[in-house]
Write an enzyme that holds these catalytic residues in place. Structure first.
Site, PDB file in Angstrom:
ATOM      1  N   HIS A 130     -40.841  57.760 -41.510  1.00  0.00           N
ATOM      2  CA  HIS A 130     -39.460  58.233 -41.456  1.00  0.00           C
ATOM      3  C   HIS A 130     -39.400  59.729 -41.159  1.00  0.00           C
ATOM      4  O   HIS A 130     -38.619  60.165 -40.305  1.00  0.00           O
ATOM      5  CB  HIS A 130     -38.753  57.933 -42.779  1.00  0.00           C
ATOM      6  CG  HIS A 130     -37.322  58.369 -42.827  1.00  0.00           C
ATOM      7  ND1 HIS A 130     -36.933  59.631 -43.247  1.00  0.00           N
ATOM      8  CD2 HIS A 130     -36.169  57.721 -42.489  1.00  0.00           C
ATOM      9  CE1 HIS A 130     -35.623  59.737 -43.167  1.00  0.00           C
ATOM     10  NE2 HIS A 130     -35.135  58.579 -42.727  1.00  0.00           N
ATOM     11  N   HIS A 146     -51.771  53.103 -42.001  1.00  0.00           N
ATOM     12  CA  HIS A 146     -51.392  53.823 -40.791  1.00  0.00           C
ATOM     13  C   HIS A 146     -49.930  53.574 -40.447  1.00  0.00           C
ATOM     14  O   HIS A 146     -49.497  52.435 -40.292  1.00  0.00           O
ATOM     15  CB  HIS A 146     -52.297  53.391 -39.631  1.00  0.00           C
ATOM     16  CG  HIS A 146     -51.804  53.818 -38.293  1.00  0.00           C
ATOM     17  ND1 HIS A 146     -51.495  55.133 -38.001  1.00  0.00           N
ATOM     18  CD2 HIS A 146     -51.541  53.114 -37.160  1.00  0.00           C
ATOM     19  CE1 HIS A 146     -51.081  55.210 -36.742  1.00  0.00           C
ATOM     20  NE2 HIS A 146     -51.095  53.999 -36.223  1.00  0.00           N
ATOM     21  N   HIS A 164     -53.926  53.790 -54.869  1.00  0.00           N
ATOM     22  CA  HIS A 164     -53.069  54.276 -53.787  1.00  0.00           C
ATOM     23  C   HIS A 164     -53.490  53.656 -52.455  1.00  0.00           C
ATOM     24  O   HIS A 164     -54.683  53.442 -52.214  1.00  0.00           O
ATOM     25  CB  HIS A 164     -53.130  55.804 -53.687  1.00  0.00           C
ATOM     26  CG  HIS A 164     -52.862  56.505 -54.972  1.00  0.00           C
ATOM     27  ND1 HIS A 164     -51.598  56.576 -55.535  1.00  0.00           N
ATOM     28  CD2 HIS A 164     -53.688  57.164 -55.833  1.00  0.00           C
ATOM     29  CE1 HIS A 164     -51.662  57.245 -56.673  1.00  0.00           C
ATOM     30  NE2 HIS A 164     -52.921  57.605 -56.879  1.00  0.00           N
ATOM     31  N   ASN A 183     -44.815  58.252 -35.891  1.00  0.00           N
ATOM     32  CA  ASN A 183     -46.210  57.827 -35.723  1.00  0.00           C
ATOM     33  C   ASN A 183     -46.992  58.999 -35.138  1.00  0.00           C
ATOM     34  O   ASN A 183     -46.910  59.276 -33.948  1.00  0.00           O
ATOM     35  CB  ASN A 183     -46.279  56.603 -34.801  1.00  0.00           C
ATOM     36  CG  ASN A 183     -47.708  56.118 -34.588  1.00  0.00           C
ATOM     37  OD1 ASN A 183     -48.672  56.746 -35.023  1.00  0.00           O
ATOM     38  ND2 ASN A 183     -47.848  54.989 -33.914  1.00  0.00           N
ATOM     39  N   HIS A 189     -64.592  46.108 -35.116  1.00  0.00           N
ATOM     40  CA  HIS A 189     -64.253  46.212 -33.687  1.00  0.00           C
ATOM     41  C   HIS A 189     -64.122  44.811 -33.097  1.00  0.00           C
ATOM     42  O   HIS A 189     -65.045  44.004 -33.173  1.00  0.00           O
ATOM     43  CB  HIS A 189     -65.354  46.986 -32.946  1.00  0.00           C
ATOM     44  CG  HIS A 189     -64.857  47.662 -31.708  1.00  0.00           C
ATOM     45  ND1 HIS A 189     -64.200  46.988 -30.704  1.00  0.00           N
ATOM     46  CD2 HIS A 189     -64.912  48.960 -31.311  1.00  0.00           C
ATOM     47  CE1 HIS A 189     -63.878  47.849 -29.734  1.00  0.00           C
ATOM     48  NE2 HIS A 189     -64.295  49.045 -30.080  1.00  0.00           N
ATOM     49  N   CYS A 198     -55.472  55.160 -32.551  1.00  0.00           N
ATOM     50  CA  CYS A 198     -54.963  55.720 -33.805  1.00  0.00           C
ATOM     51  C   CYS A 198     -55.953  55.638 -34.953  1.00  0.00           C
ATOM     52  O   CYS A 198     -55.752  56.281 -35.992  1.00  0.00           O
ATOM     53  CB  CYS A 198     -53.667  55.004 -34.194  1.00  0.00           C
ATOM     54  SG  CYS A 198     -52.353  55.174 -32.969  1.00  0.00           S
TER      55      CYS A 198
END
Length: 496
Positions: free
Chosen positions: A420, A391, A387, A424, A303, A224
């Site tokens: 919502h 994810h 802001h 995802n 990572h 993702c």
């Protein structure tokens, strides 16, 4: 009767004390330089015109010295401007909005689950419990192939979903920006779990008849957070290719990856992942500066793949029946927390004001020298960003980051509402969140945006953007038809 001391926690405005401290530390150079400059100016004004003229005449300039000094200044300026990184601008982006025919209300999802897993009611009950607590709404979408009973995850259906999502996002981007396909110099497509031959990037090149010398890349298996990896790759390419346009396409194809087995760790993604995609136009062309929405400031990648637990916490494998699925480890949140900590350690010095860095350093020294049990100071990232786009991987992910970064409900609103409304959507979720903030009319010129994404491997990636201009609401935003209904209250448990 002895006088009692006043309650300083209530009587003293500690908020203003902190604001004063922040202003003092963040502007220390200005506060020191201004008095010095004023003193110099007063001293110069005290001198008469004759004294200033005599002072100027006393300075002896040699022609050779003037030429050498001029050459040195020009040389230093040339080296500086040539070595300075090129600015990378986000001209505009477009998010795919699935049709209403693809919507999957809770009742439909559970009915399909009962029919597909009719021999294993415990798995159905497990999915229902996950869905009740997921934070998803009734309007999320799954591709057409998943609506069949049983689902038909064929190669043809997967290609059909890829074409629908990617071409729709690309068409919208080209329309919004006025970009012609022949003007695309770099193309990057990231999709983690669907990697056909020819590649998805080749599919885009074929559809839009892009140039034969285009620099194309297809990223797969990177989870993702691959969207920000694509942004980082595009940034690096734009540093070495002047006057270029780069298009990044981020998506996840659901069709071939819908798990139909009984392993609970593999059923979890079925409840969370939904259709989605985004196309982003980046450019280093000077003429795009005035019309670009954002400027890319930083990209920081972390990572944790060297650790075995981190490497296997999101793992594609076969279950006992030979059915392929994505297994999510119970240690996922703990590993994500460690990855976030490493990422914050790197990005903090780049973005935090001096006041926050000084407090963090003082606390660190205090813990090392005086008392290791001192509570570590968590920097206030609200001082660095207006802001936050976290994810939308799930309610637990958003809850954990809100708690660790001490964010308000409004600051994680975009992430919760994206989860919502769209679910995802993997690497593209960050762009639905950015769209939400824009459509709410909150994005102002000079605002800084922090995008945070997690991915298999295990990775935590961050991107920092600065808004170039105040963004007005539009009618081609994926939130346009429903933004008035948001934000909505999302209960802890939705009883099904």
């Amino acid at each position: 009767m002895p006088q009692t001391l006043p309650d300083f926690s209530n009587s003293v405005k500690l908020k203003y004390v902190k604001l004063g401290y922040q202003y003092l530390v963040n502007h220390i150079l200005y506060l020191l330089l201004v008095p010095i400059m004023v003193a110099i100016l007063i001293e110069v004004l005290r001198l008469g015109p004759d004294e200033i003229l005599n002072l100027w005449k006393s300075l002896h300039f040699d022609l050779v010295q003037i030429l050498c000094s001029s050459f040195l200044i020009i040389f230093i300026a040339t080296v500086y401007f040539m070595s300075k990184p090129r600015h990378v601008y986000l001209v505009d982006y477009a998010c795919y909005k699935p049709p209403v025919t693809c919507r999957v209300p809770f009742a439909t999802f559970m009915e399909h689950s009962r029919l597909i897993l009719k021999n294993n009611p415990k798995s159905v009950e497990f999915q229902m419990r996950i869905l009740e607590r997921s934070g998803l709404g009734e309007e999320t979408c799954l591709p057409p192939a998943i609506h069949y009973i049983p689902p038909t995850p064929t190669m043809e259906a997967a290609r059909g979903e890829a074409e629908l999502v990617i071409f729709s996002a690309m068409d919208s981007l080209l329309q919004k920006t006025g970009l012609k396909p022949k003007d695309i110099d770099i193309l990057i497509v990231n999709c983690s779990l669907f990697s056909p031959t020819p590649s998805l990037s080749a599919m885009v090149i074929n559809k839009y008849k892009l140039r034969s010398n285009i620099k194309s890349f297809n990223l797969s298996g990177m989870g993702c957070s691959a969207g920000l990896i694509s942004i980082d790759l595009a940034r690096d390419l734009l540093q070495v290719h002047p006057n270029s346009n780069a298009v990044v396409v981020s998506t996840e194809i659901i069709t071939p990856n819908y798990y139909q087995g009984n392993e609970r760790a593999m059923l979890l993604p079925n409840c969370l992942f939904r259709m989605g995609g985004a196309a982003i136009l980046l450019s280093n062309r000077r003429r795009n500066r005035s019309r670009a929405k954002y400027r890319l400031v930083h990209v920081v990648r972390t990572h944790k793949g060297a650790d075995d637990k981190a490497y296997r916490c999101v793992f594609e494998e076969e279950d006992k029946e030979g059915k392929v699925g994505i297994s999510l480890s119970k240690d996922l949140m703990a590993i994500a927390g460690e990855a976030l900590k490493s990422n914050i350690t790197t990005i903090g010095p780049l973005v935090l004001p001096a006041s926050e860095q000084l407090l963090f350093l003082m606390t660190l020294i205090g813990r090392k020298i005086f008392n290791p049990k001192w509570k570590p100071y968590i920097p206030d990232f609200k001082q660095a960003f207006e802001h936050f786009c976290i994810h939308a991987g799930g309610r637990a992910v958003i809850d954990e980051l809100q708690k660790n970064l001490q964010l308000s409900a409004e600051q994680v609103e975009a992430s919760r509402m994206t989860l919502h409304r769209f679910g995802n959507t993997s690497s593209s979720s960050l762009w639905y969140e950015m769209s939400y903030i824009e459509e709410k009319g909150r994005m102002k010129k000079g605002d800084r945006v922090w995008q945070i994404a997690f991915g298999s491997g295990f990775k935590c990636n961050s991107a920092v953007w600065k808004c170039n201009k105040t963004i007005k609401t539009t009618t081609d935003n994926p939130w346009s038809d429903c933004i008035d209904r948001y934000p909505v209250h999302i209960p802890e448990i939705v009883k099904l």
